[in-house]
Design an enzyme around this catalytic site. Structure first.
Site, PDB file in Angstrom:
ATOM      1  N   HIS A 267       0.867  -1.187   0.000  1.00 24.71           N
ATOM      2  CA  HIS A 267       0.000   0.000   0.000  1.00 24.71           C
ATOM      3  C   HIS A 267       0.906   1.240   0.000  1.00 24.71           C
ATOM      4  CE1 HIS A 267      -2.658   2.978   1.965  1.00 24.71           C
ATOM      5  NE2 HIS A 267      -3.674   2.255   1.515  1.00 24.71           N
TER       6      HIS A 267
ATOM      7  N   ASP B 130       3.410  -4.630   7.722  1.00 26.22           N
ATOM      8  CA  ASP B 130       2.146  -3.909   7.607  1.00 26.22           C
ATOM      9  C   ASP B 130       1.026  -4.927   7.789  1.00 26.22           C
ATOM     10  OD1 ASP B 130      -0.196  -2.753   6.788  1.00 26.22           O
ATOM     11  OD2 ASP B 130       0.612  -1.861   4.958  1.00 26.22           O
TER      12      ASP B 130
ATOM     13  N   GLN C 251      -4.319  -5.215   6.853  1.00 26.89           N
ATOM     14  CA  GLN C 251      -5.369  -6.106   6.335  1.00 26.89           C
ATOM     15  C   GLN C 251      -5.307  -7.486   6.967  1.00 26.89           C
ATOM     16  OE1 GLN C 251      -7.775  -5.035   4.572  1.00 26.89           O
ATOM     17  NE2 GLN C 251      -6.994  -3.138   3.680  1.00 26.89           N
TER      18      GLN C 251
ATOM     19  N   LYS D   7     -10.223  -0.695  10.819  1.00 27.03           N
ATOM     20  CA  LYS D   7     -10.476  -1.831   9.922  1.00 27.03           C
ATOM     21  C   LYS D   7     -10.834  -3.080  10.716  1.00 27.03           C
ATOM     22  CE  LYS D   7      -7.044  -0.365   6.463  1.00 27.03           C
ATOM     23  NZ  LYS D   7      -7.824   0.352   5.471  1.00 27.03           N
TER      24      LYS D   7
ATOM     25  N   CYS E  84      -4.901   2.680  -3.539  1.00 25.30           N
ATOM     26  CA  CYS E  84      -3.646   3.174  -2.928  1.00 25.30           C
ATOM     27  C   CYS E  84      -2.523   2.159  -3.109  1.00 25.30           C
ATOM     28  CB  CYS E  84      -3.820   3.512  -1.459  1.00 25.30           C
ATOM     29  SG  CYS E  84      -5.111   4.714  -1.169  1.00 25.30           S
TER      30      CYS E  84
HETATM   31  N1  C6P Z   1      -6.211   0.491   2.913  1.00 24.82           N
HETATM   32  C1  C6P Z   1      -8.086   0.214   1.425  1.00 24.82           C
HETATM   33  O1  C6P Z   1      -9.199   0.521   0.985  1.00 24.82           O
HETATM   34  P1  C6P Z   1      -4.789   3.632   7.256  1.00 24.82           P
HETATM   35  O2  C6P Z   1      -5.434   4.466   6.202  1.00 24.82           O
HETATM   36  O3  C6P Z   1      -3.556   4.283   7.799  1.00 24.82           O
HETATM   37  O4  C6P Z   1      -5.727   3.158   8.289  1.00 24.82           O
HETATM   38  O5  C6P Z   1      -4.301   2.288   6.530  1.00 24.82           O
HETATM   39  C2  C6P Z   1      -3.387   2.357   5.488  1.00 24.82           C
HETATM   40  C3  C6P Z   1      -3.170   1.001   4.896  1.00 24.82           C
HETATM   41  C4  C6P Z   1      -1.930   0.403   5.030  1.00 24.82           C
HETATM   42  N2  C6P Z   1      -1.689  -0.820   4.548  1.00 24.82           N
HETATM   43  C5  C6P Z   1      -2.625  -1.539   3.921  1.00 24.82           C
HETATM   44  C6  C6P Z   1      -2.313  -2.910   3.437  1.00 24.82           C
HETATM   45  C7  C6P Z   1      -3.903  -0.971   3.737  1.00 24.82           C
HETATM   46  O6  C6P Z   1      -4.837  -1.687   3.105  1.00 24.82           O
HETATM   47  C8  C6P Z   1      -4.176   0.322   4.227  1.00 24.82           C
HETATM   48  C9  C6P Z   1      -5.508   0.967   4.005  1.00 24.82           C
HETATM   49  C10 C6P Z   1      -7.559   0.944   2.633  1.00 24.82           C
HETATM   50  O7  C6P Z   1      -7.417  -0.673   0.917  1.00 24.82           O
HETATM   51  C11 C6P Z   1      -7.700   2.425   2.487  1.00 24.82           C
HETATM   52  S1  C6P Z   1      -6.657   3.080   1.231  1.00 24.82           S
END
Ligand code: C6P
Length: 415
Positions: free
Chosen positions: A130, A207, A210, A233, A373
């Site tokens: 991401h 990371d 997910q 999430k 993203c």
């Molecule tokens: N992905 C998606 O729709 P935040 O925004 O900081 O809570 O998470 C960022 C992030 C980091 N790593 C991974 C693997 C992610 O999937 C995400 C967030 C969302 O896929 C919003 S872009």
């Protein structure tokens, strides 16, 4: 990671806990298939945050009166729950941030940019990250002259592990990888990746945005050095995130935010930092968010993370089978549900993903469309965008059937 058995949860009972899932959209039943972007919240979490504001709102670690003691107790209690949830050895290994994005930035800034990384040191990522796990490392390249390298993915969405071995050198200082892709659903072999990183003296940053919401996580078994995820999430509030770190590495990391509570002493011109993890929590934290996240952890723990994973394997398997039967529909990522999570990106011949999402919306079905993203990954697959359905504990096979019926409508429009 042990393989959880495929099971189906009692979704009607779970759904009853989520007020938003009782509403309709355009007079249609709400079919929420965008939990990878953000999950919905059970009433237990909503009540816990509202209870904080209604009954014991006070700043943490400052007040010596009863309300402040209550809020501090609940906030620190949430840290304990999060530590237990990911099998950390101690709550002191848990830093509250605002998100996965902030957690990774804390590491890239404090360990990379201000810390251990020198010109020519290598940071090894993957093309499936991401943007939150790309851009912070760009900063380290730009400001420290670090060299960024990337492991590619196979056409089936798995990582090219032989390429990983070839790219690891004794100049590699950081390996950074997603445990689960937000586009392909791929679950990466992070335990093996961390082991090989450690063999060349690198640390492994994970990371888990997910992954933490959807499968059991054991940071000790993974031997992750840092691991990041977001509360929103995993049934928790927005604006609260987690950074796990091994104690010696948290010690070696400079704080990103300077201010109140992150200090031991301050004088004109210099200051000493507070202990880990408080040195990373400058300013008033998201107290209600942390308490809500603690309750989300309770909720998931009551279901059981093996059951969550097993349920999602079942729903994903069903979705992949149903979508495979639709002519002109392509899905991405591993076909084997033991290697992937409940994130299903798809395209439909002749229909732009934004049109797919708009037509599904008319049916009350929420899916995300776009590059998610993850532009480097989209470039790798030569795709401008995909539509993406993602599942959670409140989705069942009926939701997949609704998606399939919606996709047929899309195909009728573009026939
Ligand atoms: N992905 C998606 O729709 P935040 O925004 O900081 O809570 O998470 C960022 C992030 C980091 N790593 C991974 C693997 C992610 O999937 C995400 C967030 C969302 O896929 C919003 S872009």
């Amino acid at each position: 990671m042990a393989k959880p058995a495929k099971v189906l949860l009692n979704v009607p009972a779970i759904k009853a806990d989520f007020p938003i899932l009782q509403r309709t959209v355009r007079d249609k039943r709400l079919v929420y298939l965008d939990s990878a972007a953000t999950s919905q919240k059970p009433k237990q979490v909503i009540d816990a945050t509202s209870d904080f504001y209604s009954r014991y709102n006070a700043n943490v670690h400052r007040a010596i009166y009863e309300l402040g003691e209550e809020s501090t107790r609940e906030y620190e209690g949430a840290r304990e729950k999060v530590a237990a949830f990911i099998q950390a050895k101690s709550a002191m290994e848990i830093v509250f941030t605002k998100s996965t994005t902030e957690s990774i930035n804390v590491v890239a800034y404090g360990y990379g940019l201000k810390g251990k990384i020198e010109k020519g040191d290598e940071i090894l990522g993957t093309v499936m990250e991401h943007h939150s796990n790309h851009v912070p490392w760009h900063f380290v390249k730009d400001h420290k002259g670090a060299v960024l390298k990337y492991v590619d993915v196979n056409d089936d969405g798995t990582l090219k592990m032989e390429q990983y071995d070839a790219l690891l050198t004794n100049r590699t200082k950081i390996v950074t990888v997603t445990l689960c892709s937000n586009v392909l659903g791929t679950i990466n072999p992070v335990k093996e990746i961390a082991k090989r990183a450690h063999e060349v003296g690198a640390i492994c940053v994970v990371d888990a945005a997910q992954a933490a919401p959807h499968m059991p996580i054991d940071v000790q078994s993974l031997d992750a050095d840092f691991l990041a995820f977001s509360g929103h999430k995993m049934l928790g509030p927005t604006g609260i995130g987690v950074l796990y770190g091994k104690p010696d590495l948290l010690e070696a990391t400079e704080p990103l935010l300077g201010g109140g509570e992150m200090i031991r002493e301050v004088h004109l011109g210099w200051a000493k930092w507070n202990d880990v993890p408080y040195k990373f929590e400058g300013g008033t934290p998201n107290i209600a968010g942390a308490i809500g996240l603690g309750v989300a952890v309770d909720y998931l723990t009551t279901i059981g993370m093996d059951a969550v994973r097993g349920h999602e394997m079942e729903v994903t398997e069903y979705a992949l089978e149903k979508l495979a039967r639709l002519k002109g529909v392509q899905t991405y990522g591993p076909r084997d549900v033991t290697k992937r999570a409940g994130v299903v990106s798809f395209t439909i011949d002749g229909a732009h993903p934004h049109d797919i999402a708009s037509i599904l919306d008319v049916e009350g079905i929420c899916v995300r469309s776009g590059h998610h993203c993850a532009q480097p990954l989209m470039e790798r697959f030569n795709l401008p965008a995909t539509a993406r359905a993602s599942f959670y504990v409140y989705n069942d096979l009926d939701d997949v059937d609704a998606l399939v019926a919606g996709i047929k409508k899309v195909q009728e429009v573009f026939a």
